[in-house]
Design an enzyme around this catalytic site. Structure first.
Site, short mmCIF file in Angstrom:
data_model
loop_
_atom_site.label_atom_id
_atom_site.label_comp_id
_atom_site.label_asym_id
_atom_site.label_seq_id
_atom_site.Cartn_x
_atom_site.Cartn_y
_atom_site.Cartn_z
N GLY A 14 -19.17 34.75 -114.15
CA GLY A 14 -19.81 33.67 -113.42
C GLY A 14 -20.09 32.45 -114.29
O GLY A 14 -19.70 32.39 -115.46
N ASP A 37 -17.98 42.63 -114.86
CA ASP A 37 -18.00 41.87 -113.62
C ASP A 37 -17.35 42.73 -112.54
O ASP A 37 -16.73 43.74 -112.85
CB ASP A 37 -17.26 40.53 -113.79
CG ASP A 37 -17.78 39.47 -112.84
OD1 ASP A 37 -18.56 38.60 -113.27
OD2 ASP A 37 -17.42 39.54 -111.65
N ARG A 39 -14.78 41.92 -110.84
CA ARG A 39 -13.31 41.78 -110.86
C ARG A 39 -12.67 42.84 -111.74
O ARG A 39 -13.27 43.27 -112.73
CB ARG A 39 -12.86 40.44 -111.41
CG ARG A 39 -13.77 39.38 -111.01
CD ARG A 39 -13.59 38.09 -111.72
NE ARG A 39 -14.60 37.21 -111.11
CZ ARG A 39 -14.50 35.92 -110.99
NH1 ARG A 39 -13.48 35.30 -111.50
NH2 ARG A 39 -15.44 35.23 -110.39
N TYR A 143 -32.25 33.45 -100.93
CA TYR A 143 -32.10 33.47 -102.39
C TYR A 143 -33.47 33.33 -103.06
O TYR A 143 -33.83 34.12 -103.94
CB TYR A 143 -31.18 32.31 -102.79
CG TYR A 143 -31.01 32.10 -104.27
CD1 TYR A 143 -30.39 33.06 -105.06
CD2 TYR A 143 -31.44 30.91 -104.87
CE1 TYR A 143 -30.23 32.84 -106.43
CE2 TYR A 143 -31.26 30.69 -106.22
CZ TYR A 143 -30.66 31.65 -106.99
OH TYR A 143 -30.49 31.44 -108.34
#
Ligand code: SER
Length: 315
Positions: A14, A37, A39, A143
């Site tokens: 990120g 992460d 991914r 958030y």
């Protein structure tokens, strides 16, 4: 940190993670810093990498054990704008990710945790100027609600179990190495890319929307400084107010025009305007400055010069 210590950065791909991993590997040995992460593969090959879904508690435990992790930086989160589109998924990721690491700390698997909070813990009823550390916190975004709840849980684990958790309420972070993902302050990064590519930018906030911001090198330094500070200096175990500068879209456009005189900005505010308006304009971070010596370095003109220079440089 001793030679046996190992750091795990969760959310390493990120906006913050990308630069934090690089810096940590400069300070410590590259093999002491494990990037992770969701991914499958890392693009950064400068040290170890693990694919990790922070919502999978078993996977989290396995990785912590496998690398004998002692410190975690938990950066995986859904930010303000994306969070409004998927409120329950944002709550799930932002809260349960944190619980998995807090529990690992309580069980003694890790010794120290960094978890970022945000100016999003403040809301429309918060005093807007020079917002103090302790004030009204009635956030209006999912958030912000998740960050506020997370702050309460961090302090709870510290008080109840002695968990060494450290946290900062980041302002909007501006960076050229990595892109922001789904925040309300992202315009302050997009504007540079568009200025160089197209000579113009349509901003999703109105021209006079003032928000607290910070250049990424300052943000990374603050993060590492608070993690390295002696525990006795920390009076806040929820999350510290942290400030760099504050500016409006019109002011950053004026600064960009000093380098690119033909640059044009226009305004088409969308749902992010209401989020921005609910946040403070400026932050009082005197506790961070007094407790552990925080000081920001970059003002708007320095940020602008550095961003344009780096984005222009051949990659
Ligand atoms: N940059 C974040 C956002 O805009 C604030 O923490 O969501």
């Amino acid at each position: 940190m001793s030679a046996n210590d190992r750091i795990l950065v969760i959310g390493s791909a990120g906006q913050i993670g990308t630069e934090l991993v690089t810096r940590l590997r400069e300070i410590y040995k590259p093999h002491q810093v494990i990037a992770s992460d969701i991914r499958a593969e890392s693009t950064d090959l400068s040290g170890p990498y693990e694919k990790l879904n922070v919502l999978n508690a078993t996977e989290v435990k396995e990785i912590l054990q496998k690398h004998k992790i002692t410190e975690v930086y938990l950066l995986a989160a859904m930010l303000s704008a994306t969070g409004e589109k998927q409120p329950l998924a944002a709550w799930d990721l932002n809260m349960n990710g944190l619980f998995h690491i807090l529990e690992a700390a309580r069980e003694g698997q890790i010794q120290k945790l960094y978890w970022p909070s945000s100016i999003a813990v403040f809301g429309p009823t918060t005093p807007k100027i020079n917002t103090p550390q302790l004030t009204i916190t009635e956030p209006s975004t999912v958030y912000g609600i998740s960050k506020l709840a997370g702050e309460r849980w961090c302090e709870y684990y510290f008080n109840k179990y002695g968990t060494d958790v450290r946290s900062l309420r980041y302002p909007g972070l501006i960076s050229w190495k990595s892109a922001p993902g789904g925040g309300t302050t992202d315009y302050a990064v997009h504007i540079f890319h568009e200025a160089l590519k197209n000579g113009k930018y349509t901003c999703f906030l109105t021209e006079n929307t003032r928000l607290p911001m910070m250049y990424m090198p300052d943000g990374i330094r603050a993060t590492i400084d608070i993690m390295q500070a002696s525990a006795s200096r920390l009076s806040i175990r929820s999350s510290y107010n942290l400030a760099g500068i504050s500016f409006t879209p019109a002011e950053i456009a004026t600064e960009i025009k000093k380098h690119l005189p033909n640059f044009e900005i226009s305004y088409a505010p969308d749902f992010r305007q209401a989020i921005a308006e609910s946040w403070p304009e400026s932050i009082n971070d005197s506790l961070a400055r007094n407790d552990w010596g925080w000081n920001h370095e970059y003002n708007l003109s320095k940020i602008t010069t550095d961003m344009l220079q780096n984005l222009r440089a051949p990659k």
